[in-house]
Design a protein around this motif. Structure first.
Motif, PDB file in Angstrom:
ATOM      1  N   ALA A   1       0.826  -1.207   0.000  1.00  0.00           N
ATOM      2  CA  ALA A   1       0.000   0.000   0.000  1.00  0.00           C
ATOM      3  C   ALA A   1       0.860   1.257   0.000  1.00  0.00           C
ATOM      4  O   ALA A   1       0.522   2.256  -0.649  1.00  0.00           O
ATOM      5  CB  ALA A   1      -0.932  -0.008   1.205  1.00  0.00           C
ATOM      6  N   ILE A   2       1.979   1.226   0.728  1.00  0.00           N
ATOM      7  CA  ILE A   2       2.893   2.375   0.725  1.00  0.00           C
ATOM      8  C   ILE A   2       3.502   2.559  -0.660  1.00  0.00           C
ATOM      9  O   ILE A   2       3.573   3.673  -1.190  1.00  0.00           O
ATOM     10  CB  ILE A   2       4.000   2.189   1.776  1.00  0.00           C
ATOM     11  N   LYS A   3       3.931   1.451  -1.268  1.00  0.00           N
ATOM     12  CA  LYS A   3       4.515   1.529  -2.606  1.00  0.00           C
ATOM     13  C   LYS A   3       3.503   2.066  -3.614  1.00  0.00           C
ATOM     14  O   LYS A   3       3.866   2.784  -4.553  1.00  0.00           O
ATOM     15  CB  LYS A   3       5.021   0.154  -3.039  1.00  0.00           C
ATOM     16  N   ALA A   4       2.239   1.705  -3.425  1.00  0.00           N
ATOM     17  CA  ALA A   4       1.193   2.162  -4.345  1.00  0.00           C
ATOM     18  C   ALA A   4       1.037   3.679  -4.317  1.00  0.00           C
ATOM     19  O   ALA A   4       0.624   4.287  -5.304  1.00  0.00           O
ATOM     20  CB  ALA A   4      -0.137   1.490  -4.013  1.00  0.00           C
ATOM     21  N   MET A   5       1.367   4.307  -3.168  1.00  0.00           N
ATOM     22  CA  MET A   5       1.239   5.757  -3.061  1.00  0.00           C
ATOM     23  C   MET A   5       2.505   6.491  -3.479  1.00  0.00           C
ATOM     24  O   MET A   5       2.511   7.717  -3.561  1.00  0.00           O
ATOM     25  CB  MET A   5       0.900   6.135  -1.616  1.00  0.00           C
ATOM     26  N   THR A   6       3.583   5.737  -3.741  1.00  0.00           N
ATOM     27  CA  THR A   6       4.862   6.368  -4.062  1.00  0.00           C
ATOM     28  C   THR A   6       4.926   6.677  -5.546  1.00  0.00           C
ATOM     29  O   THR A   6       5.725   6.103  -6.301  1.00  0.00           O
ATOM     30  CB  THR A   6       6.032   5.465  -3.619  1.00  0.00           C
ATOM     31  N   HIS A   7       4.070   7.584  -5.956  1.00  0.00           N
ATOM     32  CA  HIS A   7       4.029   8.027  -7.355  1.00  0.00           C
ATOM     33  C   HIS A   7       3.502   9.464  -7.385  1.00  0.00           C
ATOM     34  O   HIS A   7       2.403   9.733  -6.893  1.00  0.00           O
ATOM     35  CB  HIS A   7       3.116   7.115  -8.177  1.00  0.00           C
ATOM     36  N   PRO A   8       4.255  10.403  -7.944  1.00  0.00           N
ATOM     37  CA  PRO A   8       3.847  11.819  -7.919  1.00  0.00           C
ATOM     38  C   PRO A   8       2.469  12.072  -8.514  1.00  0.00           C
ATOM     39  O   PRO A   8       1.712  12.886  -7.988  1.00  0.00           O
ATOM     40  CB  PRO A   8       4.948  12.517  -8.736  1.00  0.00           C
ATOM     41  N   LEU A   9       2.123  11.384  -9.603  1.00  0.00           N
ATOM     42  CA  LEU A   9       0.829  11.636 -10.235  1.00  0.00           C
ATOM     43  C   LEU A   9      -0.317  11.229  -9.323  1.00  0.00           C
ATOM     44  O   LEU A   9      -1.360  11.884  -9.294  1.00  0.00           O
ATOM     45  CB  LEU A   9       0.732  10.903 -11.579  1.00  0.00           C
ATOM     46  N   ARG A  10      -0.132  10.170  -8.557  1.00  0.00           N
ATOM     47  CA  ARG A  10      -1.209   9.744  -7.661  1.00  0.00           C
ATOM     48  C   ARG A  10      -1.456  10.778  -6.577  1.00  0.00           C
ATOM     49  O   ARG A  10      -2.602  11.026  -6.189  1.00  0.00           O
ATOM     50  CB  ARG A  10      -0.890   8.373  -7.073  1.00  0.00           C
ATOM     51  N   LEU A  11      -0.398  11.404  -6.093  1.00  0.00           N
ATOM     52  CA  LEU A  11      -0.584  12.482  -5.125  1.00  0.00           C
ATOM     53  C   LEU A  11      -1.279  13.676  -5.767  1.00  0.00           C
ATOM     54  O   LEU A  11      -2.163  14.289  -5.169  1.00  0.00           O
ATOM     55  CB  LEU A  11       0.757  12.911  -4.538  1.00  0.00           C
ATOM     56  N   ARG A  12      -0.890  13.994  -7.005  1.00  0.00           N
ATOM     57  CA  ARG A  12      -1.520  15.124  -7.685  1.00  0.00           C
ATOM     58  C   ARG A  12      -2.987  14.840  -7.971  1.00  0.00           C
ATOM     59  O   ARG A  12      -3.834  15.743  -7.887  1.00  0.00           O
ATOM     60  CB  ARG A  12      -0.769  15.449  -8.976  1.00  0.00           C
ATOM     61  N   LEU A  13      -3.303  13.595  -8.292  1.00  0.00           N
ATOM     62  CA  LEU A  13      -4.706  13.236  -8.526  1.00  0.00           C
ATOM     63  C   LEU A  13      -5.527  13.398  -7.257  1.00  0.00           C
ATOM     64  O   LEU A  13      -6.634  13.946  -7.278  1.00  0.00           O
ATOM     65  CB  LEU A  13      -4.810  11.798  -9.042  1.00  0.00           C
ATOM     66  N   LEU A  14      -4.995  12.936  -6.132  1.00  0.00           N
ATOM     67  CA  LEU A  14      -5.729  13.075  -4.876  1.00  0.00           C
ATOM     68  C   LEU A  14      -5.966  14.538  -4.533  1.00  0.00           C
ATOM     69  O   LEU A  14      -7.006  14.893  -3.968  1.00  0.00           O
ATOM     70  CB  LEU A  14      -4.968  12.384  -3.743  1.00  0.00           C
ATOM     71  N   ASP A  15      -5.020  15.393  -4.878  1.00  0.00           N
ATOM     72  CA  ASP A  15      -5.164  16.821  -4.581  1.00  0.00           C
ATOM     73  C   ASP A  15      -6.311  17.462  -5.365  1.00  0.00           C
ATOM     74  O   ASP A  15      -6.804  18.529  -4.976  1.00  0.00           O
ATOM     75  CB  ASP A  15      -3.863  17.565  -4.910  1.00  0.00           C
ATOM     76  N   LEU A  16      -6.728  16.836  -6.458  1.00  0.00           N
ATOM     77  CA  LEU A  16      -7.808  17.394  -7.261  1.00  0.00           C
ATOM     78  C   LEU A  16      -9.175  17.221  -6.613  1.00  0.00           C
ATOM     79  O   LEU A  16     -10.108  17.955  -6.916  1.00  0.00           O
ATOM     80  CB  LEU A  16      -7.840  16.730  -8.649  1.00  0.00           C
ATOM     81  N   PHE A  17      -9.279  16.239  -5.717  1.00  0.00           N
ATOM     82  CA  PHE A  17     -10.585  15.864  -5.190  1.00  0.00           C
ATOM     83  C   PHE A  17     -10.850  16.511  -3.835  1.00  0.00           C
ATOM     84  O   PHE A  17     -10.573  15.940  -2.790  1.00  0.00           O
ATOM     85  CB  PHE A  17     -10.684  14.340  -5.060  1.00  0.00           C
ATOM     86  N   ASP A  18     -11.412  17.713  -3.861  1.00  0.00           N
ATOM     87  CA  ASP A  18     -11.936  18.296  -2.639  1.00  0.00           C
ATOM     88  C   ASP A  18     -13.213  17.552  -2.254  1.00  0.00           C
ATOM     89  O   ASP A  18     -13.807  16.860  -3.077  1.00  0.00           O
ATOM     90  CB  ASP A  18     -12.256  19.782  -2.847  1.00  0.00           C
ATOM     91  N   PRO A  19     -13.665  17.678  -1.003  1.00  0.00           N
ATOM     92  CA  PRO A  19     -14.914  17.019  -0.615  1.00  0.00           C
ATOM     93  C   PRO A  19     -16.072  17.427  -1.526  1.00  0.00           C
ATOM     94  O   PRO A  19     -16.284  18.607  -1.810  1.00  0.00           O
ATOM     95  CB  PRO A  19     -15.139  17.531   0.816  1.00  0.00           C
ATOM     96  N   GLY A  20     -16.787  16.443  -2.004  1.00  0.00           N
ATOM     97  CA  GLY A  20     -17.927  16.702  -2.874  1.00  0.00           C
ATOM     98  C   GLY A  20     -17.584  16.835  -4.345  1.00  0.00           C
ATOM     99  O   GLY A  20     -18.480  16.877  -5.191  1.00  0.00           O
ATOM    100  N   VAL A  21     -16.293  16.894  -4.670  1.00  0.00           N
ATOM    101  CA  VAL A  21     -15.873  17.049  -6.070  1.00  0.00           C
ATOM    102  C   VAL A  21     -15.848  15.680  -6.754  1.00  0.00           C
ATOM    103  O   VAL A  21     -15.331  14.715  -6.208  1.00  0.00           O
ATOM    104  CB  VAL A  21     -14.480  17.708  -6.159  1.00  0.00           C
ATOM    105  N   GLU A  22     -16.411  15.618  -7.941  1.00  0.00           N
ATOM    106  CA  GLU A  22     -16.384  14.410  -8.761  1.00  0.00           C
ATOM    107  C   GLU A  22     -15.728  14.754 -10.096  1.00  0.00           C
ATOM    108  O   GLU A  22     -16.062  15.771 -10.713  1.00  0.00           O
ATOM    109  CB  GLU A  22     -17.791  13.872  -8.986  1.00  0.00           C
ATOM    110  N   LEU A  23     -14.795  13.927 -10.523  1.00  0.00           N
ATOM    111  CA  LEU A  23     -14.052  14.182 -11.758  1.00  0.00           C
ATOM    112  C   LEU A  23     -13.909  12.898 -12.549  1.00  0.00           C
ATOM    113  O   LEU A  23     -13.702  11.826 -11.978  1.00  0.00           O
ATOM    114  CB  LEU A  23     -12.654  14.725 -11.437  1.00  0.00           C
ATOM    115  N   THR A  24     -13.998  13.012 -13.861  1.00  0.00           N
ATOM    116  CA  THR A  24     -13.723  11.883 -14.730  1.00  0.00           C
ATOM    117  C   THR A  24     -12.223  11.815 -15.006  1.00  0.00           C
ATOM    118  O   THR A  24     -11.477  12.763 -14.720  1.00  0.00           O
ATOM    119  CB  THR A  24     -14.469  12.028 -16.057  1.00  0.00           C
TER     120      THR A  24
END
Length: 209
Positions: free
Chosen positions: A28-51
């Motif tokens: 699970a830690i290795k799965a999060m060790t990717h810059p794009l995955r962190l940037r993707l999570l930053d896009l999702f504020d509460p209530g935000v839905e994105l394709t």
């Protein structure tokens, strides 16, 4: 022989905010060790839905890449599918944050956490560098309200732990504003606190001198 209990270390056993996900398993830690995955999570504020297409537009990555990484985030419980809107299949955040804590019983967990930490620091430093590059174009009042600081001090282990917990709690008064825009005062901006607390590992040669 009685089973030996794993030693408890406060820094890895402290309570977390109710919406946070604790990541301890190596995969699970290795799965999060990717810059794009962190940037993707930053896009999702509460209530935000994105394709995946909208994520690609905001990150500059391909739709295929965003789709792949969103599925990996789904696998480890960070995002989920929202209700479809016609042909669109958006994603949404599951929790508001996560904490990476190595599993003391798994020796592979430590190197994984170290790799994640290095990547995380590089990502946050990159954000700060991008802000510095544009700061001259900002309102001076906002620029003078910011700070970068470095301080050295001598403390005990418990004092260091207490300082870390206090640092983590600094933004607690503003936490609800992410989920509820109505709580944001007029003129409020999205802002960042990037901090690190650590102690130097003693040099045996210096201790013997």
């Amino acid at each position: 022989m009685p089973e030996q209990k794993q030693p408890e270390i406060q820094g890895f056993t402290r309570p977390t905010p109710p919406d946070d996900v604790v990541i301890s398993q190596t995969d699970a830690i290795k799965a999060m060790t990717h810059p794009l995955r962190l940037r993707l999570l930053d896009l999702f504020d509460p209530g935000v839905e994105l394709t995946a297409t909208q994520c690609a537009e905001r990150t500059g990555e391909s739709v295929a890449s965003c789709s792949f990484h969103l599925r990996q985030l789904e696998k480890y419980g960070h995002v989920e599918r929202a209700e479809p809107h016609g042909k669109e299949r958006p994603w949404r955040m599951v929790g508001r944050g996560f904490s990476v804590r190595p599993d003391l019983a798994d020796p592979e967990s430590w190197p994984a956490a170290k790799a994640f930490g290095s990547m995380f620091v590089a990502e946050q430093f990159g954000r700060l560098q991008r802000w510095l590059a544009d700061a001259a174009d900002d309102d001076p009042d906002w620029v003078y309200a910011t700070t970068q600081t470095h301080q050295e001090y001598w403390v005990t282990r418990d004092e260091l732990d207490n300082l870390s917990r206090r640092l983590e709690a600094l933004t607690e008064p503003f936490r609800g504003r992410m989920a509820d825009p109505d709580q944001r005062p007029p003129g409020a901006r999205r802002s960042h606190l990037f901090g690190a607390v650590w102690s130097e590992i003693p040099d045996p040669a210096e201790e013997e001198a």
